[in-house]
Design a protein around this motif. Structure first.
Motif, PDB file in Angstrom:
ATOM      1  N   TYR A  81     -36.007  -8.439  43.585  1.00  0.00           N
ATOM      2  CA  TYR A  81     -34.744  -7.869  44.028  1.00  0.00           C
ATOM      3  C   TYR A  81     -33.576  -8.386  43.182  1.00  0.00           C
ATOM      4  CZ  TYR A  81     -30.850  -6.750  47.207  1.00  0.00           C
ATOM      5  OH  TYR A  81     -29.676  -6.286  47.747  1.00  0.00           O
ATOM      6  N   LEU A  82     -33.475  -9.698  43.048  1.00  0.00           N
ATOM      7  CA  LEU A  82     -32.351 -10.292  42.320  1.00  0.00           C
ATOM      8  C   LEU A  82     -32.352  -9.889  40.852  1.00  0.00           C
ATOM      9  CD1 LEU A  82     -32.381 -13.859  43.925  1.00  0.00           C
ATOM     10  CD2 LEU A  82     -30.652 -12.072  44.264  1.00  0.00           C
ATOM     11  N   ALA A  83     -33.545  -9.843  40.252  1.00  0.00           N
ATOM     12  CA  ALA A  83     -33.631  -9.461  38.839  1.00  0.00           C
ATOM     13  C   ALA A  83     -33.130  -8.037  38.637  1.00  0.00           C
ATOM     14  CB  ALA A  83     -35.071  -9.587  38.351  1.00  0.00           C
ATOM     15  N   TYR A  84     -33.409  -7.168  39.596  1.00  0.00           N
ATOM     16  CA  TYR A  84     -33.008  -5.761  39.464  1.00  0.00           C
ATOM     17  C   TYR A  84     -31.513  -5.573  39.716  1.00  0.00           C
ATOM     18  CZ  TYR A  84     -33.203  -0.678  39.796  1.00  0.00           C
ATOM     19  OH  TYR A  84     -33.001   0.662  39.586  1.00  0.00           O
ATOM     20  N   VAL A  85     -31.010  -6.113  40.814  1.00  0.00           N
ATOM     21  CA  VAL A  85     -29.639  -5.776  41.220  1.00  0.00           C
ATOM     22  C   VAL A  85     -28.567  -6.461  40.378  1.00  0.00           C
ATOM     23  CG1 VAL A  85     -30.430  -5.374  43.576  1.00  0.00           C
ATOM     24  CG2 VAL A  85     -29.362  -7.569  43.006  1.00  0.00           C
ATOM     25  N   HIS A  86     -28.917  -7.560  39.718  1.00  0.00           N
ATOM     26  CA  HIS A  86     -27.927  -8.259  38.897  1.00  0.00           C
ATOM     27  C   HIS A  86     -27.995  -7.872  37.423  1.00  0.00           C
ATOM     28  CE1 HIS A  86     -27.411 -11.561  42.138  1.00  0.00           C
ATOM     29  NE2 HIS A  86     -26.440 -10.665  42.213  1.00  0.00           N
ATOM     30  N   LYS A  87     -28.791  -6.845  37.116  1.00  0.00           N
ATOM     31  CA  LYS A  87     -28.843  -6.343  35.743  1.00  0.00           C
ATOM     32  C   LYS A  87     -27.684  -5.368  35.551  1.00  0.00           C
ATOM     33  CE  LYS A  87     -32.928  -5.779  34.121  1.00  0.00           C
ATOM     34  NZ  LYS A  87     -34.293  -5.223  33.851  1.00  0.00           N
ATOM     35  N   ILE A  88     -26.495  -5.940  35.330  1.00  0.00           N
ATOM     36  CA  ILE A  88     -25.273  -5.133  35.256  1.00  0.00           C
ATOM     37  C   ILE A  88     -24.499  -5.459  33.982  1.00  0.00           C
ATOM     38  CG2 ILE A  88     -25.069  -4.983  37.768  1.00  0.00           C
ATOM     39  CD1 ILE A  88     -22.853  -7.125  37.558  1.00  0.00           C
ATOM     40  N   ASP A  89     -23.454  -4.688  33.745  1.00  0.00           N
ATOM     41  CA  ASP A  89     -22.569  -4.892  32.602  1.00  0.00           C
ATOM     42  C   ASP A  89     -21.405  -5.785  33.029  1.00  0.00           C
ATOM     43  OD1 ASP A  89     -20.934  -4.736  30.388  1.00  0.00           O
ATOM     44  OD2 ASP A  89     -20.282  -2.667  30.770  1.00  0.00           O
ATOM     45  N   HIS A  90     -21.371  -7.014  32.498  1.00  0.00           N
ATOM     46  CA  HIS A  90     -20.318  -7.962  32.853  1.00  0.00           C
ATOM     47  C   HIS A  90     -19.084  -7.826  31.963  1.00  0.00           C
ATOM     48  CE1 HIS A  90     -23.789  -9.924  34.834  1.00  0.00           C
ATOM     49  NE2 HIS A  90     -22.894 -10.454  35.644  1.00  0.00           N
ATOM     50  N   SER A  91     -19.085  -6.883  31.033  1.00  0.00           N
ATOM     51  CA  SER A  91     -17.993  -6.783  30.067  1.00  0.00           C
ATOM     52  C   SER A  91     -16.622  -6.467  30.676  1.00  0.00           C
ATOM     53  CB  SER A  91     -18.327  -5.753  28.983  1.00  0.00           C
ATOM     54  OG  SER A  91     -18.435  -4.448  29.521  1.00  0.00           O
ATOM     55  N   PRO A  92     -16.537  -5.848  31.883  1.00  0.00           N
ATOM     56  CA  PRO A  92     -15.195  -5.655  32.451  1.00  0.00           C
ATOM     57  C   PRO A  92     -14.454  -6.966  32.725  1.00  0.00           C
ATOM     58  CG  PRO A  92     -16.739  -4.156  33.498  1.00  0.00           C
ATOM     59  CD  PRO A  92     -17.553  -5.107  32.675  1.00  0.00           C
ATOM     60  N   LEU A  93     -15.187  -8.058  32.835  1.00  0.00           N
ATOM     61  CA  LEU A  93     -14.556  -9.357  33.060  1.00  0.00           C
ATOM     62  C   LEU A  93     -13.942  -9.865  31.769  1.00  0.00           C
ATOM     63  CD1 LEU A  93     -17.307 -11.108  35.210  1.00  0.00           C
ATOM     64  CD2 LEU A  93     -15.131 -10.199  36.023  1.00  0.00           C
ATOM     65  N   GLN A  94     -12.723 -10.360  31.851  1.00  0.00           N
ATOM     66  CA  GLN A  94     -12.018 -10.890  30.696  1.00  0.00           C
ATOM     67  C   GLN A  94     -11.773 -12.393  30.882  1.00  0.00           C
ATOM     68  OE1 GLN A  94     -11.377  -9.001  27.963  1.00  0.00           O
ATOM     69  NE2 GLN A  94     -12.512  -7.416  29.083  1.00  0.00           N
ATOM     70  N   PRO A  95     -11.710 -13.155  29.787  1.00  0.00           N
ATOM     71  CA  PRO A  95     -11.409 -14.582  29.907  1.00  0.00           C
ATOM     72  C   PRO A  95     -10.125 -14.809  30.695  1.00  0.00           C
ATOM     73  CG  PRO A  95     -12.095 -14.058  27.677  1.00  0.00           C
ATOM     74  CD  PRO A  95     -11.947 -12.741  28.388  1.00  0.00           C
TER      75      PRO A  95
END
Length: 230
Positions: A81-95
């Motif tokens: 479950y965790l491996a599937y649902v957290h496979k996302i694009d984190h690029s919207p986050l900025q430093p």
């Protein structure tokens, strides 16, 4: 009777939730996770996306996480479950160096308490550029897969990290996750959307800012931390 909110003068441990707390609600990063959860439920149960959505939100509300509901009701593996649902694009986050500096000046330890996974935590903190400011992470695996707001999860967290709750502060985006911390003596802070951008949340997730167990409310975590005396 007017409540007197607890202050921070005695705090030596600062506990932060992750999603929608250490980054703004309007980034809607959780919306990606939410969509992945719906896909997982639909695929696992062989139901329509609409039915999967209903089940997903029902389990989230009743069990604290959809994962816990899927494990309890359908024998799902947490790892899958965790491996599937957290496979996302984190690029919207900025430093966010301003937040990093605000966290750094807090006297004492800084810990993360999340219903997500350590892998997800690391990805988020790396994107924000604030990983080095934290002394530890307590994730859903450390919680033996029992999510907040389960009382035993907070007890495990406090014991593992040797935290005195009467000398700790908790920052969260869900008011219901602050009930137990407040009962234990923690100073509680609810992080809410800033109101300037559209956010994708359930109605109940945005409630509780006037609750007795919420000491402080902010729509600007960085600014709130900056205003605290070091």
């Amino acid at each position: 009777m007017t409540k007197t909110p607890r202050n921070f003068v005695h705090v030596d441990t600062w506990v932060f939730d992750l999603d929608n707390t250490l980054y703004p609600h309007h980034v809607n990063l959780w919306q990606q996770v939410d969509a992945r959860i719906g896909e997982f439920v639909s695929n696992w149960l062989s139901v329509t996306p609409e039915e999967a959505r209903r089940i997903q939100k029902d389990y989230y509300l009743r069990y604290g996480t959809t994962m816990r509901g899927m494990m309890t009701e359908h024998g799902v593996s947490a790892d899958d479950y965790l491996a599937y649902v957290h496979k996302i694009d984190h690029s919207p986050l900025q430093p966010n160096p301003a937040m990093g500096a605000a966290i750094a000046r807090l006297a004492g330890r800084k810990l993360i308490l999340t219903n997500g996974s350590t892998d997800h935590v690391e990805a988020v903190l790396d994107r924000l550029g604030i990983s080095h400011h934290f002394d530890g992470v307590f994730d859903i695996i450390a919680a033996d897969l029992e999510p907040k707001p389960a009382p035993q999860t907070y007890a495990k967290f406090l014991k593992l990290h040797d935290v005195d709750p009467t000398r700790a502060a908790m920052f969260e985006d869900l008011a219901r996750n602050l009930v137990v911390p407040h009962e234990l003596g923690m100073t509680t802070v609810l992080v809410v959307p800033d109101g300037s951008r559209e956010v994708v949340r359930e109605t109940w997730e945005l409630e509780g800012r006037d609750a007795a167990h919420v000491d402080h409310v902010t729509d600007d975590l960085t600014g709130f931390l900056q205003r605290l005396k070091p």
